[in-house]
Motif scaffolding. Structure first.
Motif, PDB file in Angstrom:
ATOM      1  N   ASN A   9       0.765  -1.079   0.052  1.00 36.63           N
ATOM      2  CA  ASN A   9      -0.049  -0.017  -0.150  1.00 36.63           C
ATOM      3  C   ASN A   9       0.955   1.403   0.167  1.00 36.63           C
ATOM      4  OD1 ASN A   9      -2.134  -1.556  -0.037  1.00 36.63           O
ATOM      5  ND2 ASN A   9      -2.743  -1.214   2.212  1.00 36.63           N
ATOM      6  N   ARG A  26      -6.896   6.248   1.899  1.00 30.54           N
ATOM      7  CA  ARG A  26      -7.149   5.035   2.502  1.00 30.54           C
ATOM      8  C   ARG A  26      -6.830   3.928   1.217  1.00 30.54           C
ATOM      9  NH1 ARG A  26     -11.325   1.270   4.039  1.00 30.54           N
ATOM     10  NH2 ARG A  26     -12.667   2.738   3.290  1.00 30.54           N
ATOM     11  N   HIS A  28      -7.360  -0.561   0.588  1.00 29.99           N
ATOM     12  CA  HIS A  28      -7.493  -1.713   1.021  1.00 29.99           C
ATOM     13  C   HIS A  28      -7.208  -2.661   0.080  1.00 29.99           C
ATOM     14  CE1 HIS A  28      -9.966  -4.852   2.621  1.00 29.99           C
ATOM     15  NE2 HIS A  28     -10.404  -5.317   1.596  1.00 29.99           N
ATOM     16  N   SER A  38      -6.385  -3.701  -5.068  1.00 32.27           N
ATOM     17  CA  SER A  38      -6.500  -2.646  -4.296  1.00 32.27           C
ATOM     18  C   SER A  38      -7.588  -1.726  -4.416  1.00 32.27           C
ATOM     19  CB  SER A  38      -5.010  -1.990  -4.413  1.00 32.27           C
ATOM     20  OG  SER A  38      -4.087  -2.611  -4.175  1.00 32.27           O
ATOM     21  N   ASP A 121      -6.708  -3.407   5.628  1.00 31.85           N
ATOM     22  CA  ASP A 121      -7.048  -1.937   5.356  1.00 31.85           C
ATOM     23  C   ASP A 121      -5.560  -1.208   5.929  1.00 31.85           C
ATOM     24  OD1 ASP A 121      -9.564  -1.071   4.320  1.00 31.85           O
ATOM     25  OD2 ASP A 121     -10.296  -2.309   6.031  1.00 31.85           O
TER      26      ASP A 121
END
Length: 122
Positions: A9, A26, A28, A38, A121
């Motif tokens: 991420n 954000r 995930h 993603s 997350d």
């Protein structure tokens, strides 16, 4: 969340920030078979949000975002991604819903990358 997903991420966020001036708020990510999927939330800059206030603007921001991402990944894989995952990135599919400010990227690798990883997350 697994350390590998957290680092994955971070690679995505850093690249998006370099390309657009803002990374997602954000991300995930899940690893499934040979894919990393993603979902990115809070992607648009203030300027893009303003431009997207008209139908023509939405189309322009969508086209620019999706084309730039696809072109960038077709020219080079983000630094450290393949080493982190332990597999070669073969394809990227990416799209964004402008109104919802949500994007999805599906990274296809040359071998199974899941190895028991679960959704995370960050």
């Amino acid at each position: 969340m697994s350390k590998k997903i957290h680092e994955f991420n971070d690679i995505i966020r850093k690249l998006r920030k370099e390309l657009f001036g803002k990374g997602p708020d954000r991300i995930h990510t899940v690893f499934v078979d040979n894919m990393a999927v993603s979902t990115l939330y809070g992607n648009l800059t203030a300027s893009e949000q303003f431009i997207a206030s008209t139908p023509e603007g939405k189309e322009m921001v969508h086209a620019a975002r999706t084309s730039l991402i696809q072109e960038h990944y077709s020219n080079r894989t983000p630094e450290g991604m393949e080493e982190l995952i332990g597999a070669k990135l073969e394809h990227l599919f990416s799209d964004i819903k402008i109104q919802e400010d949500m994007a999805v990227s599906v990274f296809i690798f040359d071998r199974n990358i899941a190895g028991g990883q679960e959704a995370a997350d960050r």
